[in-house]
Write a protein that holds these residues in place. Structure first.
Motif, PDB file in Angstrom:
ATOM      1  N   GLN A  24     -13.830  14.673  -9.692  1.00 18.91           N
ATOM      2  CA  GLN A  24     -12.929  14.998  -8.630  1.00 18.91           C
ATOM      3  C   GLN A  24     -13.060  13.864  -7.598  1.00 18.91           C
ATOM      4  O   GLN A  24     -14.144  13.432  -7.061  1.00 18.91           O
ATOM      5  CB  GLN A  24     -13.027  16.387  -7.815  1.00 18.91           C
ATOM      6  N   VAL A  25     -12.048  13.172  -6.951  1.00 16.82           N
ATOM      7  CA  VAL A  25     -12.288  12.015  -6.047  1.00 16.82           C
ATOM      8  C   VAL A  25     -11.300  12.481  -4.898  1.00 16.82           C
ATOM      9  O   VAL A  25      -9.867  12.649  -5.122  1.00 16.82           O
ATOM     10  CB  VAL A  25     -11.627  10.835  -6.599  1.00 16.82           C
ATOM     11  N   GLN A  26     -11.671  12.391  -3.702  1.00 13.17           N
ATOM     12  CA  GLN A  26     -10.893  12.504  -2.605  1.00 13.17           C
ATOM     13  C   GLN A  26     -10.687  11.213  -1.784  1.00 13.17           C
ATOM     14  O   GLN A  26     -11.569  10.664  -1.784  1.00 13.17           O
ATOM     15  CB  GLN A  26     -11.465  13.381  -1.518  1.00 13.17           C
ATOM     16  N   LEU A  27      -9.645  10.820  -1.402  1.00  7.81           N
ATOM     17  CA  LEU A  27      -9.228   9.456  -0.795  1.00  7.81           C
ATOM     18  C   LEU A  27      -8.711   9.793   0.711  1.00  7.81           C
ATOM     19  O   LEU A  27      -7.731  10.529   0.735  1.00  7.81           O
ATOM     20  CB  LEU A  27      -8.096   8.866  -1.743  1.00  7.81           C
ATOM     21  N   VAL A  28      -9.234   8.907   1.621  1.00 12.82           N
ATOM     22  CA  VAL A  28      -8.636   9.017   2.900  1.00 12.82           C
ATOM     23  C   VAL A  28      -8.367   7.503   3.338  1.00 12.82           C
ATOM     24  O   VAL A  28      -9.089   6.586   3.270  1.00 12.82           O
ATOM     25  CB  VAL A  28      -9.410   9.745   3.817  1.00 12.82           C
ATOM     26  N   GLU A  29      -7.012   7.183   3.800  1.00 12.68           N
ATOM     27  CA  GLU A  29      -6.414   5.952   4.202  1.00 12.68           C
ATOM     28  C   GLU A  29      -6.598   5.649   5.420  1.00 12.68           C
ATOM     29  O   GLU A  29      -6.610   6.717   6.495  1.00 12.68           O
ATOM     30  CB  GLU A  29      -5.270   5.395   3.582  1.00 12.68           C
ATOM     31  N   SER A  30      -6.881   4.613   6.034  1.00  9.10           N
ATOM     32  CA  SER A  30      -6.638   4.214   7.442  1.00  9.10           C
ATOM     33  C   SER A  30      -6.540   3.041   7.777  1.00  9.10           C
ATOM     34  O   SER A  30      -6.525   2.063   6.715  1.00  9.10           O
ATOM     35  CB  SER A  30      -8.100   4.570   8.123  1.00  9.10           C
ATOM     36  N   GLY A  31      -6.093   2.376   8.810  1.00 10.78           N
ATOM     37  CA  GLY A  31      -5.661   1.063   9.123  1.00 10.78           C
ATOM     38  C   GLY A  31      -4.505   0.653   9.205  1.00 10.78           C
ATOM     39  O   GLY A  31      -4.006  -0.336   9.827  1.00 10.78           O
ATOM     40  N   GLY A  32      -3.474   1.757   9.191  1.00  9.78           N
ATOM     41  CA  GLY A  32      -2.157   1.385   9.367  1.00  9.78           C
ATOM     42  C   GLY A  32      -1.910   1.334  10.919  1.00  9.78           C
ATOM     43  O   GLY A  32      -2.425   1.443  11.877  1.00  9.78           O
ATOM     44  N   GLY A  33      -0.421   0.910  11.101  1.00  8.11           N
ATOM     45  CA  GLY A  33      -0.203   0.736  12.743  1.00  8.11           C
ATOM     46  C   GLY A  33       1.099   0.080  12.864  1.00  8.11           C
ATOM     47  O   GLY A  33       1.836  -0.275  11.593  1.00  8.11           O
ATOM     48  N   LEU A  34       1.553  -0.154  14.237  1.00  6.19           N
ATOM     49  CA  LEU A  34       2.765  -1.306  14.117  1.00  6.19           C
ATOM     50  C   LEU A  34       2.389  -2.499  14.719  1.00  6.19           C
ATOM     51  O   LEU A  34       1.572  -2.739  15.399  1.00  6.19           O
ATOM     52  CB  LEU A  34       3.506  -0.352  15.577  1.00  6.19           C
ATOM     53  N   VAL A  35       2.965  -3.449  13.983  1.00 11.67           N
ATOM     54  CA  VAL A  35       2.459  -4.864  14.180  1.00 11.67           C
ATOM     55  C   VAL A  35       3.970  -5.594  14.070  1.00 11.67           C
ATOM     56  O   VAL A  35       5.098  -4.962  13.888  1.00 11.67           O
ATOM     57  CB  VAL A  35       1.685  -5.347  13.066  1.00 11.67           C
ATOM     58  N   GLN A  36       3.896  -6.991  14.563  1.00  7.49           N
ATOM     59  CA  GLN A  36       4.960  -7.960  14.474  1.00  7.49           C
ATOM     60  C   GLN A  36       4.696  -8.634  13.135  1.00  7.49           C
ATOM     61  O   GLN A  36       3.858  -8.740  12.652  1.00  7.49           O
ATOM     62  CB  GLN A  36       4.904  -8.828  15.730  1.00  7.49           C
ATOM     63  N   ALA A  37       6.389  -8.954  12.687  1.00  7.45           N
ATOM     64  CA  ALA A  37       6.226  -9.950  11.768  1.00  7.45           C
ATOM     65  C   ALA A  37       5.470 -11.081  11.689  1.00  7.45           C
ATOM     66  O   ALA A  37       5.170 -11.930  13.047  1.00  7.45           O
ATOM     67  CB  ALA A  37       7.717 -10.407  11.697  1.00  7.45           C
ATOM     68  N   GLY A  38       4.652 -11.259  10.834  1.00  8.59           N
ATOM     69  CA  GLY A  38       3.538 -12.456  10.761  1.00  8.59           C
ATOM     70  C   GLY A  38       2.270 -11.897  11.060  1.00  8.59           C
ATOM     71  O   GLY A  38       1.308 -12.673  10.825  1.00  8.59           O
ATOM     72  N   ASP A  39       2.121 -10.828  11.482  1.00 10.50           N
ATOM     73  CA  ASP A  39       0.662 -10.363  11.980  1.00 10.50           C
ATOM     74  C   ASP A  39       0.035  -9.900  10.516  1.00 10.50           C
ATOM     75  O   ASP A  39       0.516  -9.845   9.391  1.00 10.50           O
ATOM     76  CB  ASP A  39       0.666  -9.061  12.908  1.00 10.50           C
ATOM     77  N   SER A  40      -1.317  -9.571  10.733  1.00  6.24           N
ATOM     78  CA  SER A  40      -2.155  -9.027   9.754  1.00  6.24           C
ATOM     79  C   SER A  40      -2.653  -7.711  10.090  1.00  6.24           C
ATOM     80  O   SER A  40      -2.770  -7.228  11.054  1.00  6.24           O
ATOM     81  CB  SER A  40      -3.318  -9.960   9.515  1.00  6.24           C
ATOM     82  N   LEU A  41      -2.837  -6.864   9.019  1.00  6.50           N
ATOM     83  CA  LEU A  41      -3.680  -5.746   8.686  1.00  6.50           C
ATOM     84  C   LEU A  41      -4.485  -5.341   7.650  1.00  6.50           C
ATOM     85  O   LEU A  41      -4.225  -6.229   6.909  1.00  6.50           O
ATOM     86  CB  LEU A  41      -2.528  -4.397   8.929  1.00  6.50           C
ATOM     87  N   ARG A  42      -5.376  -4.618   7.890  1.00  9.38           N
ATOM     88  CA  ARG A  42      -6.219  -4.431   6.792  1.00  9.38           C
ATOM     89  C   ARG A  42      -6.318  -2.840   6.501  1.00  9.38           C
ATOM     90  O   ARG A  42      -6.814  -2.124   7.480  1.00  9.38           O
ATOM     91  CB  ARG A  42      -7.821  -4.880   6.945  1.00  9.38           C
ATOM     92  N   LEU A  43      -6.038  -2.377   5.523  1.00 11.31           N
ATOM     93  CA  LEU A  43      -5.947  -1.001   5.278  1.00 11.31           C
ATOM     94  C   LEU A  43      -7.457  -0.769   4.408  1.00 11.31           C
ATOM     95  O   LEU A  43      -7.961  -1.509   3.934  1.00 11.31           O
ATOM     96  CB  LEU A  43      -4.668  -0.662   4.368  1.00 11.31           C
ATOM     97  N   SER A  44      -8.134   0.475   4.597  1.00 18.45           N
ATOM     98  CA  SER A  44      -8.946   0.982   3.942  1.00 18.45           C
ATOM     99  C   SER A  44      -8.738   2.299   3.408  1.00 18.45           C
ATOM    100  O   SER A  44      -8.018   3.216   3.675  1.00 18.45           O
ATOM    101  CB  SER A  44     -10.153   1.083   5.019  1.00 18.45           C
ATOM    102  N   CYS A  45      -9.596   2.408   2.340  1.00 11.15           N
ATOM    103  CA  CYS A  45      -9.460   3.743   1.679  1.00 11.15           C
ATOM    104  C   CYS A  45     -10.779   4.347   1.353  1.00 11.15           C
ATOM    105  O   CYS A  45     -11.639   3.464   0.450  1.00 11.15           O
ATOM    106  CB  CYS A  45      -8.564   3.421   0.454  1.00 11.15           C
ATOM    107  N   ALA A  46     -11.092   5.119   1.986  1.00 10.47           N
ATOM    108  CA  ALA A  46     -12.658   5.642   1.640  1.00 10.47           C
ATOM    109  C   ALA A  46     -12.503   6.906   0.762  1.00 10.47           C
ATOM    110  O   ALA A  46     -11.897   7.889   0.819  1.00 10.47           O
ATOM    111  CB  ALA A  46     -13.319   6.336   3.027  1.00 10.47           C
ATOM    112  N   ALA A  47     -13.395   6.603  -0.331  1.00  8.68           N
ATOM    113  CA  ALA A  47     -13.413   7.753  -1.427  1.00  8.68           C
ATOM    114  C   ALA A  47     -14.807   8.489  -1.649  1.00  8.68           C
ATOM    115  O   ALA A  47     -15.823   7.862  -1.219  1.00  8.68           O
ATOM    116  CB  ALA A  47     -13.276   6.983  -2.784  1.00  8.68           C
ATOM    117  N   SER A  48     -14.506   9.785  -1.844  1.00 10.74           N
ATOM    118  CA  SER A  48     -15.748  10.406  -2.134  1.00 10.74           C
ATOM    119  C   SER A  48     -15.471  11.163  -3.286  1.00 10.74           C
ATOM    120  O   SER A  48     -14.450  11.265  -4.146  1.00 10.74           O
ATOM    121  CB  SER A  48     -15.737  11.834  -1.025  1.00 10.74           C
ATOM    122  N   GLY A  49     -16.843  11.300  -4.191  1.00  5.59           N
ATOM    123  CA  GLY A  49     -16.898  11.526  -5.522  1.00  5.59           C
ATOM    124  C   GLY A  49     -17.542  10.813  -6.559  1.00  5.59           C
ATOM    125  O   GLY A  49     -17.852   9.487  -6.112  1.00  5.59           O
ATOM    126  N   ARG A  50     -18.010  11.423  -7.260  1.00  8.83           N
ATOM    127  CA  ARG A  50     -19.089  10.540  -8.106  1.00  8.83           C
ATOM    128  C   ARG A  50     -18.491   9.468  -8.892  1.00  8.83           C
ATOM    129  O   ARG A  50     -19.234   8.744  -9.390  1.00  8.83           O
ATOM    130  CB  ARG A  50     -20.064  11.596  -8.927  1.00  8.83           C
TER     131      ARG A  50
END
Length: 124
Positions: free
Chosen positions: A1-27
């Motif tokens: 079993q794997v659990q996944l939790v995303e983070s890092g989203g948001g509101l930005v303007q065109a041309g900007d950058s974002l980094r999304l992360s996904c933390a996983a648990s499970g062997r």
């Protein structure tokens, strides 16, 4: 079993950058292919990027090539999506997913585990 939790989203303007992360648990995280998908309102979920279990191999949808980069850190059980030069058409809920395969799957049906999603909104 794997659990996944995303983070890092948001509101930005065109041309900007974002980094999304996904933390996983499970062997089994380190043996899973990991993917990012997105879904805009009224549209089907679409493939964005995927990375092989050992990080040696990636695949992207054509419209994000050269702008997005997927990476993973198996020691931290985390997969990332660096998004540069964002465009309004990148606006969507972004989902992280895990597939028990050694390949680079682009079909949502190949992925077994999914996160809850994180909203990315790009204003013009």
């Amino acid at each position: 079993q794997v659990q996944l939790v995303e983070s890092g989203g948001g509101l930005v303007q065109a041309g900007d950058s974002l980094r999304l992360s996904c933390a996983a648990s499970g062997r089994t995280f380190s043996t899973n292919a990991m993917g990012w998908f997105r879904q805009a309102p009224g549209k089907e979920r679409e493939f964005v990027a995927t990375i092989r279990w050992n990080g040696r191999g990636t695949s992207y949808r054509d419209t994000v090539k050269g702008r997005f980069t997927i990476s993973r850190d198996n020691a931290k059980n985390t997969v990332y999506l660096q998004m540069n030069s964002l465009k309004p058409e990148d606006t969507a809920v972004y989902y992280c997913a895990a597939a028990v395969t050694s390949s680079l799957p682009i079909s949502p049906g190949t992925y077994t585990y999914w996160g809850q999603g994180t909203q990315v909104t790009v204003s013009s």
